[in-house]
Design a protein around this motif. Structure first.
Motif, PDB file in Angstrom:
ATOM      1  N   ARG A  82       0.813  -1.218   0.000  1.00 48.40           N
ATOM      2  CA  ARG A  82       0.000   0.000   0.000  1.00 48.40           C
ATOM      3  C   ARG A  82       0.845   1.266   0.000  1.00 48.40           C
ATOM      4  O   ARG A  82       0.297   2.383   0.021  1.00 48.40           O
ATOM      5  CB  ARG A  82      -0.948  -0.002   1.190  1.00 48.40           C
ATOM      6  CG  ARG A  82      -1.968  -1.134   1.135  1.00 48.40           C
ATOM      7  CD  ARG A  82      -2.861  -1.173   2.342  1.00 48.40           C
ATOM      8  NE  ARG A  82      -3.783  -0.063   2.389  1.00 48.40           N
ATOM      9  CZ  ARG A  82      -4.903   0.006   1.683  1.00 48.40           C
ATOM     10  NH1 ARG A  82      -5.236  -0.970   0.865  1.00 48.40           N
ATOM     11  NH2 ARG A  82      -5.701   1.037   1.795  1.00 48.40           N
ATOM     12  N   ALA A  83       2.168   1.109  -0.069  1.00 48.60           N
ATOM     13  CA  ALA A  83       3.056   2.276  -0.028  1.00 48.60           C
ATOM     14  C   ALA A  83       2.801   3.219  -1.193  1.00 48.60           C
ATOM     15  O   ALA A  83       2.825   4.452  -1.037  1.00 48.60           O
ATOM     16  CB  ALA A  83       4.517   1.820  -0.029  1.00 48.60           C
ATOM     17  N   GLU A  84       2.536   2.667  -2.369  1.00 50.55           N
ATOM     18  CA  GLU A  84       2.334   3.520  -3.539  1.00 50.55           C
ATOM     19  C   GLU A  84       1.015   4.291  -3.458  1.00 50.55           C
ATOM     20  O   GLU A  84       0.925   5.413  -3.962  1.00 50.55           O
ATOM     21  CB  GLU A  84       2.400   2.692  -4.817  1.00 50.55           C
ATOM     22  CG  GLU A  84       3.811   2.194  -5.131  1.00 50.55           C
ATOM     23  CD  GLU A  84       3.944   1.657  -6.538  1.00 50.55           C
ATOM     24  OE1 GLU A  84       4.625   2.302  -7.352  1.00 50.55           O
ATOM     25  OE2 GLU A  84       3.357   0.595  -6.817  1.00 50.55           O
ATOM     26  N   ILE A  85       0.007   3.712  -2.839  1.00 56.18           N
ATOM     27  CA  ILE A  85      -1.249   4.443  -2.655  1.00 56.18           C
ATOM     28  C   ILE A  85      -1.036   5.597  -1.684  1.00 56.18           C
ATOM     29  O   ILE A  85      -1.532   6.714  -1.892  1.00 56.18           O
ATOM     30  CB  ILE A  85      -2.354   3.502  -2.140  1.00 56.18           C
ATOM     31  CG1 ILE A  85      -2.617   2.383  -3.146  1.00 56.18           C
ATOM     32  CG2 ILE A  85      -3.643   4.281  -1.870  1.00 56.18           C
ATOM     33  CD1 ILE A  85      -3.598   1.340  -2.673  1.00 56.18           C
ATOM     34  N   LYS A 203      -9.440   9.652  -5.093  1.00 55.24           N
ATOM     35  CA  LYS A 203      -9.207   8.269  -5.509  1.00 55.24           C
ATOM     36  C   LYS A 203      -8.321   7.525  -4.513  1.00 55.24           C
ATOM     37  O   LYS A 203      -8.609   6.385  -4.124  1.00 55.24           O
ATOM     38  CB  LYS A 203      -8.560   8.246  -6.893  1.00 55.24           C
ATOM     39  CG  LYS A 203      -9.503   8.640  -8.016  1.00 55.24           C
ATOM     40  CD  LYS A 203      -8.805   8.604  -9.370  1.00 55.24           C
ATOM     41  CE  LYS A 203      -9.763   8.997 -10.487  1.00 55.24           C
ATOM     42  NZ  LYS A 203      -9.078   9.008 -11.811  1.00 55.24           N
ATOM     43  N   SER A 204      -7.228   8.141  -4.099  1.00 54.44           N
ATOM     44  CA  SER A 204      -6.303   7.472  -3.177  1.00 54.44           C
ATOM     45  C   SER A 204      -6.916   7.329  -1.790  1.00 54.44           C
ATOM     46  O   SER A 204      -6.685   6.324  -1.109  1.00 54.44           O
ATOM     47  CB  SER A 204      -4.973   8.240  -3.095  1.00 54.44           C
ATOM     48  OG  SER A 204      -5.177   9.595  -2.752  1.00 54.44           O
ATOM     49  N   THR A 205      -7.728   8.299  -1.375  1.00 56.60           N
ATOM     50  CA  THR A 205      -8.394   8.216  -0.065  1.00 56.60           C
ATOM     51  C   THR A 205      -9.358   7.040  -0.027  1.00 56.60           C
ATOM     52  O   THR A 205      -9.435   6.306   0.965  1.00 56.60           O
ATOM     53  CB  THR A 205      -9.154   9.519   0.244  1.00 56.60           C
ATOM     54  OG1 THR A 205      -8.230  10.604   0.322  1.00 56.60           O
ATOM     55  CG2 THR A 205      -9.909   9.403   1.570  1.00 56.60           C
ATOM     56  N   LYS A 206     -10.110   6.835  -1.114  1.00 56.43           N
ATOM     57  CA  LYS A 206     -11.043   5.715  -1.174  1.00 56.43           C
ATOM     58  C   LYS A 206     -10.313   4.383  -1.023  1.00 56.43           C
ATOM     59  O   LYS A 206     -10.811   3.455  -0.370  1.00 56.43           O
ATOM     60  CB  LYS A 206     -11.822   5.749  -2.493  1.00 56.43           C
ATOM     61  CG  LYS A 206     -12.868   6.850  -2.558  1.00 56.43           C
ATOM     62  CD  LYS A 206     -13.616   6.832  -3.884  1.00 56.43           C
ATOM     63  CE  LYS A 206     -14.697   7.897  -3.912  1.00 56.43           C
ATOM     64  NZ  LYS A 206     -15.433   7.919  -5.203  1.00 56.43           N
ATOM     65  N   PRO A 213     -14.445  -0.808  -4.472  1.00 58.07           N
ATOM     66  CA  PRO A 213     -14.089  -0.230  -5.779  1.00 58.07           C
ATOM     67  C   PRO A 213     -15.328   0.220  -6.537  1.00 58.07           C
ATOM     68  O   PRO A 213     -16.363  -0.454  -6.519  1.00 58.07           O
ATOM     69  CB  PRO A 213     -13.389  -1.397  -6.487  1.00 58.07           C
ATOM     70  CG  PRO A 213     -12.811  -2.213  -5.378  1.00 58.07           C
ATOM     71  CD  PRO A 213     -13.810  -2.123  -4.255  1.00 58.07           C
ATOM     72  N   GLU A 214     -15.226   1.362  -7.210  1.00 59.56           N
ATOM     73  CA  GLU A 214     -16.387   1.980  -7.839  1.00 59.56           C
ATOM     74  C   GLU A 214     -17.033   1.097  -8.901  1.00 59.56           C
ATOM     75  O   GLU A 214     -18.238   1.180  -9.139  1.00 59.56           O
ATOM     76  CB  GLU A 214     -15.988   3.333  -8.446  1.00 59.56           C
ATOM     77  CG  GLU A 214     -15.624   4.372  -7.388  1.00 59.56           C
ATOM     78  CD  GLU A 214     -15.255   5.704  -8.007  1.00 59.56           C
ATOM     79  OE1 GLU A 214     -15.203   5.772  -9.260  1.00 59.56           O
ATOM     80  OE2 GLU A 214     -15.021   6.670  -7.257  1.00 59.56           O
TER      81      GLU A 214
END
Length: 302
Positions: A82-85, A203-206, A213-214
């Motif tokens: 999750r580091a990249e998010i 987007k990243s907060t979600k 996912p949407e």
């Protein structure tokens, strides 16, 4: 509890492109700070500030990319996937913060205008356009399938556009003496930064908040699973992004019969296939139940 995992094809993100972009932006930042001080251009100094935020965001993106490739361990069972998010969230947030700082400075300069050496502004803006344009080209492909790279790409793209705005402003100041254009261009740059930064923050907060996912409809998942022979009622469902390459689902399955493990595995394989092929879910964990007294709603607060 049974657990199945579909093989994931990882996107081959080129970290070296980030390194090249970092070096280019360091060159631009130093040049624009010196040039902004000499020329007196707030837009140029603002662009340099944005460039410096690019350097920090690119370094953060590079570190996050390296961390995300580390293997899981006993202490970190998900590794650093999750580091990249997280990097995308921080980078997008800095876009907005930088934009607010630019607006404050531009308003102050608009109220108290100063003469600007436009020729230097023009040449340094041209340097920024070419250097950032090259960096944008380097990261374009990776940005299409990686949120972290997209955040870095947006930093560079907006900076290239900022340099274009600075160039236009420099030309107007040189030929028409419109020094107020410097402040106006700065505000326009800042507004654009806020727009693109806000979208990426959402987007990243979600993803960080583990929202569904949407593109996934949980009710549709339930309908498809219930069509599978031997599958009972699917409930207590959670669906989330671990990272951009992994969508996880965990749920309880109220089995209609007291299955053997072999029988349940056959049902589970069919469920996994449906979830992957129709919804892109590649990591499934299902807890089988038989006549267990527990809530049977799709969504249950843990």
């Amino acid at each position: 509890m049974s657990h199945n995992h579909v093989h994931i094809t990882k996107n081959n993100v080129k970290a070296n492109n980030l390194v090249y972009s970092i070096l280019l932006n360091l060159l631009i930042t130093i040049s624009q700070v010196v040039g902004g001080i000499i020329s007196g251009s707030l837009a140029l100094i603002s662009d340099a500030l944005h460039n410096f935020s690019d350097v920090l965001s690119l370094v953060f993106s590079l570190v996050a990319h390296k961390l995300s490739r580390r293997k899981a361990s006993i202490e970190h069972t998900f590794g650093y996937k999750r580091a990249e998010i997280l990097a995308a969230f921080v980078n997008a947030s800095t876009l907005i913060i930088v934009a607010l700082i630019l607006i404050y400075g531009a308003i102050n300069r608009f109220i108290h205008p100063e003469p600007i050496k436009s020729t230097l502004v023009i040449w340094l803006a041209v340097l920024g356009i070419f250097a950032n344009g090259f960096s944008v080209i380097l990261l374009k492909n990776d940005a299409d399938h990686n949120l972290n790279m997209k955040s870095a790409y947006l930093h560079l793209l907006t900076d290239m556009m900022a340099s274009v705005a600075v160039l236009v402003g420099g030309l107007l100041m040189k030929f028409y003496g419109w020094f107020w254009v410097d402040s106006v261009m700065t505000i326009l740059i800042a507004i654009y930064l806020i727009v693109v930064g806000f979208d990426l923050v959402i987007k990243s907060t979600k993803m960080l908040m583990l929202f569904t996912p949407e593109h996934i409809d949980i009710k549709e998942i339930v309908r498809e699973v219930h069509k599978i022979e031997g599958a009972g009622k699917l409930h207590h469902i959670h669906v989330w992004y671990l990272n951009e390459e992994e969508i996880h689902l965990e749920a309880h399955l109220d089995c209609p019969e007291d299955f053997t493990l072999t029988q349940f595995d056959e049902v589970l394989n069919n469920i996994e296939k449906v979830l992957f092929e129709k919804f892109g879910i590649n990591h499934t964990t299902i807890q089988p139940e038989f006549k267990k007294e527990d809530p049977k709603e799709f969504i249950v607060q843990d």
